[in-house]
Motif scaffolding. Structure first.
Motif, short mmCIF file in Angstrom:
data_model
loop_
_atom_site.label_atom_id
_atom_site.label_comp_id
_atom_site.label_asym_id
_atom_site.label_seq_id
_atom_site.Cartn_x
_atom_site.Cartn_y
_atom_site.Cartn_z
N LEU A 120 0.85 -1.19 0.00
CA LEU A 120 0.00 0.00 0.00
C LEU A 120 0.88 1.24 0.00
O LEU A 120 1.93 1.26 0.65
CB LEU A 120 -0.90 0.04 1.25
N LEU A 121 0.44 2.26 -0.71
CA LEU A 121 1.09 3.57 -0.68
C LEU A 121 0.25 4.50 0.17
O LEU A 121 -0.95 4.67 -0.08
CB LEU A 121 1.23 4.13 -2.10
N LEU A 122 0.85 5.10 1.18
CA LEU A 122 0.17 6.07 2.05
C LEU A 122 0.75 7.45 1.81
O LEU A 122 1.99 7.62 1.79
CB LEU A 122 0.32 5.70 3.52
N GLU A 123 -0.13 8.43 1.65
CA GLU A 123 0.29 9.80 1.40
C GLU A 123 -0.60 10.77 2.17
O GLU A 123 -1.73 10.43 2.55
CB GLU A 123 0.23 10.10 -0.10
N PRO A 124 -0.14 12.01 2.38
CA PRO A 124 -0.91 12.97 3.18
C PRO A 124 -2.07 13.61 2.43
O PRO A 124 -2.89 14.31 3.04
CB PRO A 124 0.14 14.01 3.57
N ALA A 125 -2.15 13.39 1.13
CA ALA A 125 -3.24 13.97 0.34
C ALA A 125 -3.73 12.94 -0.67
O ALA A 125 -2.94 12.10 -1.13
CB ALA A 125 -2.78 15.24 -0.38
N PRO A 126 -5.00 12.99 -1.04
CA PRO A 126 -5.53 12.01 -2.01
C PRO A 126 -5.03 12.27 -3.42
O PRO A 126 -4.60 13.38 -3.76
CB PRO A 126 -7.04 12.23 -1.91
N ARG A 127 -5.07 11.25 -4.24
CA ARG A 127 -4.77 11.32 -5.65
C ARG A 127 -6.06 11.17 -6.44
O ARG A 127 -7.09 10.75 -5.89
CB ARG A 127 -3.79 10.20 -6.05
N PRO A 128 -6.07 11.52 -7.72
CA PRO A 128 -7.26 11.29 -8.53
C PRO A 128 -7.66 9.81 -8.50
O PRO A 128 -6.82 8.93 -8.59
CB PRO A 128 -6.82 11.72 -9.94
N GLY A 129 -8.93 9.56 -8.34
CA GLY A 129 -9.42 8.19 -8.25
C GLY A 129 -9.83 7.85 -6.83
O GLY A 129 -10.05 8.73 -6.00
N LEU A 130 -9.92 6.58 -6.56
CA LEU A 130 -10.37 6.11 -5.25
C LEU A 130 -9.24 6.21 -4.23
O LEU A 130 -8.12 5.77 -4.48
CB LEU A 130 -10.85 4.66 -5.34
N ASN A 131 -9.55 6.82 -3.08
CA ASN A 131 -8.61 6.90 -1.96
C ASN A 131 -9.34 6.49 -0.68
O ASN A 131 -10.55 6.68 -0.56
CB ASN A 131 -8.09 8.33 -1.78
N LEU A 132 -8.60 5.93 0.25
CA LEU A 132 -9.16 5.58 1.55
C LEU A 132 -8.40 6.34 2.63
O LEU A 132 -7.17 6.21 2.74
CB LEU A 132 -9.05 4.08 1.81
N ARG A 133 -9.11 7.14 3.40
CA ARG A 133 -8.49 7.87 4.51
C ARG A 133 -8.47 6.97 5.74
O ARG A 133 -9.51 6.46 6.15
CB ARG A 133 -9.26 9.15 4.81
N VAL A 134 -7.31 6.78 6.30
CA VAL A 134 -7.17 5.95 7.50
C VAL A 134 -7.37 6.84 8.72
O VAL A 134 -6.58 7.75 8.97
CB VAL A 134 -5.79 5.27 7.56
#
Length: 343
Positions: A208-222
């Protein structure tokens, strides 16, 4: 500022990409013993019972079905999963934090994450390895999540991987000596504890790649990850590199001679099936669910689903909301919880 939302300045971490590596062609149930090898003079009597009960129809193994030789290490399998995250704005050379969880590293040391970093060949980054059977991937995820949430890392790649098949091959199981046969006749569960997991486990890696901001497409905020242990209440359930004593304690491999380790099949993975049957629901579902709900202030109406027995995921029910623009993060929180017995 009066009326300001207290969550406005709260840091966030999003799962923005995922990738898997499943080695070789899938193996159907009736081919499993041919791949892993037959232990003793007769085919396993436990295989059909276990396969029928667990409902798994096919598995993946790093063992090449033609040559019988492994064509992946745990590190190379994990690295292959990570490479699937690259592209469309994310380069592996930009990796800041690498957290890798496994129960089956290729060696005792160096640690698994260091070996994965070496396989990837990317520039300097923070690396950490986590262990602990079913909890290893969840602890890696929590480390990566905390690193991004704290602002300490601009991104994190977290992995979970296992190459259980290499420890389940027939040559790792010593055929019991005549002196042991009587004990096996009196306590057949001893043989089942060794045989049970051969028909349960397989190989694979996920990233999994975790980042501080979403990318275009589906993202899941933990939103949060809870991990806790019941080791103070229960004896060890799953173990390897040790032998369980009559009083329930473990005697580790370092206290055995090389000959004893081989004679006792010390490095085969074992599970106390009796303990599992007695405690799995209470300590991996009932108690953990109650603890999480109380700690997080959830009611039964807030919980959408559980995934028992050892890994629980909960999503708060979505409330009515305005439609969000394409590419915006899903506002529903993702909850990951891990608990269980020792092993």
């Amino acid at each position: 500022m009066s009326g300001q939302n207290p969550d406005m300045n709260r840091r966030a971490a999003y799962i923005t990409r995922s990738s898997v590596c499943l080695p070789n062609a899938p193996v159907e149930n009736d081919r499993v013993e041919a791949i892993l090898g037959q232990v003793g003079e007769r085919p396993s009597r436990a295989r059909r019972v276990v396969q029928r009960s667990n409902g798994i129809r096919r598995r993946y193994y790093v063992i090449d079905p033609v040559t019988g030789i492994p064509n992946y290490t745990n590190a190379s399998l994990t690295a292959a999963a990570i490479r699937g995250l690259a592209g469309n704005g994310f380069a592996l050379d930009d990796l800041a934090c690498l957290a890798c969880g496994t129960s089956n590293p290729d060696q005792l040391m160096p640690n698994h994450a260091v070996m994965v970093h070496g396989e990837l060949g990317v520039p300097v980054c923070e690396v950490v390895a986590t262990a602990g059977v079913c909890v290893s991937g969840a602890t890696a995820l929590k480390y990566g999540w905390m690193s991004v949430m704290s602002g300490d890392a601009r991104n994190a790649v977290v992995t979970g991987s296992e190459i259980a098949s290499l420890g389940l091959r027939a040559h790792n199981y010593e055929i019991e000596r005549p002196a042991d046969v009587e004990a096996l006749e009196e306590r057949p569960e001893l043989a089942f504890e060794k045989d049970f997991l051969r028909w349960m486990l397989s190989d694979g890696a996920g990233a999994l790649l975790l980042e501080p901001a979403p990318r275009p497409g589906l993202n899941l905020r933990v939103e949060w990850i809870d991990i806790f242990s019941y080791a103070h209440e229960l004896p060890v359930c799953m173990y390897g590199g040790a032998e369980k004593q009559a009083n329930g304690t473990l005697r580790g491999w370092l206290s055995y001679s090389a000959c004893e380790r081989q004679a006792k099949s010390l490095f085969t993975l074992k599970q106390d099936v009796k303990l599992l049957n007695e405690q799995v629901i209470e300590h991996t579902l009932v108690k953990p669910a109650g603890r999480v709900m109380a700690h997080r202030g959830l009611s039964s109406g807030d919980v959408d689903w559980f995934l028992p027995p050892l890994f629980l995921g909960v999503l708060p029910r979505p409330r009515r909301r305005r439609s969000r623009p394409r590419g915006a993060a899903d506002p529903r929180g993702t909850l990951v919880h891990q608990s269980g017995t020792r092993g």
